[in-house]
Design an enzyme around this catalytic site. Structure first.
Site, short mmCIF file in Angstrom:
data_model
loop_
_atom_site.label_atom_id
_atom_site.label_comp_id
_atom_site.label_asym_id
_atom_site.label_seq_id
_atom_site.Cartn_x
_atom_site.Cartn_y
_atom_site.Cartn_z
N GLU A 268 0.82 -1.22 0.00
CA GLU A 268 0.00 0.00 0.00
C GLU A 268 0.85 1.26 0.00
OE1 GLU A 268 -2.67 -0.62 3.38
OE2 GLU A 268 -4.07 -1.62 2.03
N ARG A 301 5.63 -8.20 7.94
CA ARG A 301 4.23 -8.46 7.55
C ARG A 301 4.11 -9.05 6.14
NH1 ARG A 301 0.50 -4.14 7.62
NH2 ARG A 301 -1.13 -5.11 8.85
N ARG A 312 -6.12 -10.73 -5.63
CA ARG A 312 -5.54 -10.21 -4.39
C ARG A 312 -5.33 -11.32 -3.35
NH1 ARG A 312 -6.74 -5.14 -1.71
NH2 ARG A 312 -6.21 -5.42 0.47
N ASP A 341 -8.31 -9.12 3.69
CA ASP A 341 -8.11 -8.05 4.67
C ASP A 341 -9.15 -8.04 5.78
OD1 ASP A 341 -7.10 -5.91 5.92
OD2 ASP A 341 -7.60 -4.42 4.42
N GLU A 369 -12.56 -2.40 12.26
CA GLU A 369 -12.56 -1.64 11.00
C GLU A 369 -13.70 -2.08 10.08
OE1 GLU A 369 -8.91 -1.95 8.73
OE2 GLU A 369 -9.79 -0.96 6.98
N HIS A 497 -15.58 -7.58 1.18
CA HIS A 497 -15.09 -6.26 0.77
C HIS A 497 -16.08 -5.48 -0.10
CE1 HIS A 497 -12.08 -3.38 1.28
NE2 HIS A 497 -11.07 -4.20 1.40
#
Ligand code: BDP
Length: 677
Positions: A268, A301, A312, A341, A369, A497
């Site tokens: 990112e 990570r 992804r 994620d 989140e 997502h």
């Protein structure tokens, strides 16, 4: 006269306010100070950790005499302890003082939950060596994905002014066995390593130390260039290596027991070794080498995805598997539970088990989140357990993620587990009172991953609220079903997502952000069209199923055997596909959303019914949050069903409540909550 008036006022309010609760005490609600006298505690030495253990007993322990005994022969308990009833006293033994402190919190927990404290013969050994919270706190006091106010760390006031909450934080963590903390965001500012900041970090490390908590830092891979003024940050550049070596020396001089670095590299937009044509192993090893002489570690990570067209869900696997065996032994790869994620439900990350020669650790997200943030009541122990109990089949049947990461199957020198913290400076620490349970559950599972979600909820509720069965039963049930309920009203059957971009709070399944990366758009993940919905990850699609060990690759790859709760994760399924219960996929999807909504309405009723058992302040706070959750659940249901219906063209089953919103209106909602992607 004035005093008198004050008395009257106090008299009127006291019954309500003495027990008025802002939640600041979390689960440590011991009776007013009236523990045993100091002479009833037998112990040797005056170590600061031991002093804390004694203080807790003197303040709160109402049972028999206690002996606290360090015993070198208990090294095999890895920081654990034993508690034994010996004649009239309780003997707590551990290799080191920190084990004794954990033992003290254990008996206080027994007392608080009104469990038996006679004839004890307990041996506790933690599942993981490093039980670490990852704070995503920025140096300016904001918290990435934080929903409980600003950061606890007052960088501008440190090192001189010390908030009392630093010690409270340490104590609370020690009470559940958390023994490590990364203080800053993985999207790390190079300034974190500046001398003045390190001096502030030292103050925190000194406060945390007696509670057994080691400090770690997230580091920015470009620090040598940005902070040190070097030409680049290439890990094979001698000057860069020297910069890190000197930095390590500087850190360890201030903090001799510093834990190590957490690194988000080439992910990112963060810098990393690939900027210089080097691998993740080159980058991690360079740091590992400078930390090694001090006993420090690198948590590197695996949350990476490069600008490639690959699914992804495959990217971390593709990047890391070829590097297996190339990492130093003080590097541990930190892997999110799922390959995309932190979604409400994901298939587990296939990297677990795939790195045979490299230690792996799980990263969970405690902060919600993607689960309603501080507004929704979602108890995460079932999600954590689902991951830990997942069988990867890496070493044959029963190769669960728990067994891979805790050293059972792959004996590594170090084992660890991480949780992204949900803590901020709100009085109740976590925004939602029930989010405290997720912090608690993470700590308890890091200590003992064999505990069940129910045991943990039971303990937490008794400690935090009330042990009356009339309260416990319904509220525990609410907690235990809450994660599945959130999955149902947000993204059932393996959907993922489809959040609004940026804040990730509400639904935006129609999101299609042209120009950006395709995998930042919800439409990339659900792939809905006239034929059906879901991401084809089988051989005919991205073939992500091939990343799983047999027989899972076949089980997931075959629509008939794929678990239905992941069917849209792995398959593009026709709208009229017949599900196991005989319904069509479209009907099943509709009923799932509806069940999610209905369950939240039940939670509202259940909560109202337990009002007599809860203090007014927390009762109302939670009641208000449940209202938001109920409205949000309807918002999710209407948004998703109305939008997907534009493809399925099928009616929403008639026994389901009709939508109350217009799709066009829902599409106009833009929450102003900030954030980049
Ligand atoms: C995503 C978050 C983003 C984090 C990233 C990470 O949206 O804010 O920086 O994960 O884990 O879930 O690095």
């Amino acid at each position: 006269m004035q005093h008198f008036r004050l008395y009257i006022i106090l008299f009127l309010i006291i019954p309500f306010t003495v027990f008025a609760e802002d939640g600041s005490q979390l689960w440590l609600r011991f009776p007013a100070k009236n523990g045993i006298s100091a002479d009833k505690i037998l112990s040797k030495g005056n170590n600061p950790t031991l002093q804390i253990a004694k203080k807790e007993l003197i303040n709160y322990w109402q049972g028999q005499e206690i002996e606290l005994r360090t015993d070198k022969s208990l090294k095999n308990l890895k920081g654990g302890y034993t508690i034994k009833s010996v004649q009239n006293k309780l003997v707590i033994s551990a290799e080191k003082e920190i084990g004794l402190l954990y033992g003290v919190y254990h008996i206080l927990r027994l007392q608080q939950t009104k469990s038996s404290i006679t004839n004890l013969d307990i041996t506790e050994k933690p599942s993981y060596d490093v039980r670490i919270l990852n704070h995503w706190d920025n140096l300016d006091g904001t918290i990435e994905r934080g929903y409980a106010g600003h950061s606890l760390w007052k960088w501008e006031d440190l090192p001189n002014t010390i908030s009392p909450r630093y010690e409270e934080y340490a104590r609370v963590n020690a009470s559940i066995g958390i023994n490590a903390a990364v203080l800053n965001n993985v999207n790390a500012s190079p300034n974190m390593l500046r001398k003045d900041y390190l001096e502030k970090v030292k103050v925190l490390a000194d406060i945390f130390r007696p509670y057994g908590i080691k400090v770690y830092l997230s580091v920015n891979f470009s620090s040598p260039k940005v902070l040190g003024g070097l030409e680049n940050s290439d890990p094979l550049n001698r000057e860069v290596q020297k910069w890190w070596k000197d930095k390590a020396a500087e850190i360890y001089k201030l903090i001799p027991d510093f834990g190590g670095f957490l690194v988000k590299a080439n992910s990112e937009g963060q810098p990393g070794p690939q900027d210089y044509g080097r691998t993740h192993a080159d980058g991690a090893n360079m740091m590992a080498d400078v930390l090694k002489p001090y006993g420090g570690i690198v948590m590197w990570r695996a949350f990476v995805y490069s600008p490639s067209k690959e699914d992804r869900a495959k990217q971390a696997y593709l990047e890391f598997v070829p590097l297996d065996g190339k990492f130093r032994d003080n590097v541990i790869i930190q892997i999110k539970n799922g390959p995309v994620d932190f979604q409400p439900r994901e298939a587990f990350n296939p990297l677990f088990g795939a790195l045979r020669k490299t230690p792996e650790m799980v990263e969970f997200q405690i902060t919600q989140e993607y689960l309603g943030q501080a507004n929704h009541l979602v108890y995460l122990a079932p999600l954590f357990k689902e991951t830990l109990d997942s069988d990867t089949y890496s070493d044959g049947k029963n190769s669960t993620i728990a067994k891979i990461t805790d050293g059972t199957l792959r004996p590594h020198t170090l084992t660890a587990i991480a949780g992204v913290a949900n803590i901020g400076e709100d009085k109740n620490w976590t925004g939602h009172h029930f989010a405290q349970a997720n912090w608690y559950a993470f700590g308890r599972l890091a200590w003992n991953h064999d505990l069940t979600s129910e045991q943990i909820a039971d303990e937490w509720l008794k400690m935090t609220f009330n042990d009356d069965e009339k309260f416990l039963k319904p509220v525990k049930e609410m907690m235990l079903t809450s994660r599945e309920t959130a999955v149902d009203y947000m993204m059932p059957l393996g959907l993922h997502h489809i959040f609004a971009g940026g804040h990730h709070y509400g639904p935006e399944p129609w999101g299609d952000y042209k120009g950006g990366r395709p995998d930042w758009s919800p439409v990339y993940y659900h792939q809905a069209n006239q034929q059906g919905i879901g991401f084809d990850r089988t051989k005919s699609g991205s073939n992500a199923v091939a990343n799983y060990f047999p027989p899972l690759n076949d089980i997931y790859g075959n629509i008939k055997t794929c678990p239905e709760n992941l069917i849209l994760w792995f398959h593009h399924v026709p709208w009229n596909y017949q599900m196991k219960d005989g319904k069509t996929l479209w009907e099943e999807l509709s009923y799932k959303y509806d069940t999610g909504v209905k369950n939240v309405r039940e939670y509202q009723k259940d909560w109202d019914k337990v009002q007599p058992f809860v203090d007014e302040e927390r009762f109302q706070h939670i009641q208000a949050k449940l209202k938001i959750q109920a409205r949000d659940a309807v918002w999710w249901k209407d948004a998703c069903l109305l939008y997907f219906q534009t493809f399925s063209k099928m009616p929403i089953p008639y026994d389901i409540e009709r939508p109350v919103y217009e799709l066009d209106d829902l599409k106009k909602i833009k929450l102003n909550m900030g954030h980049h992607n």
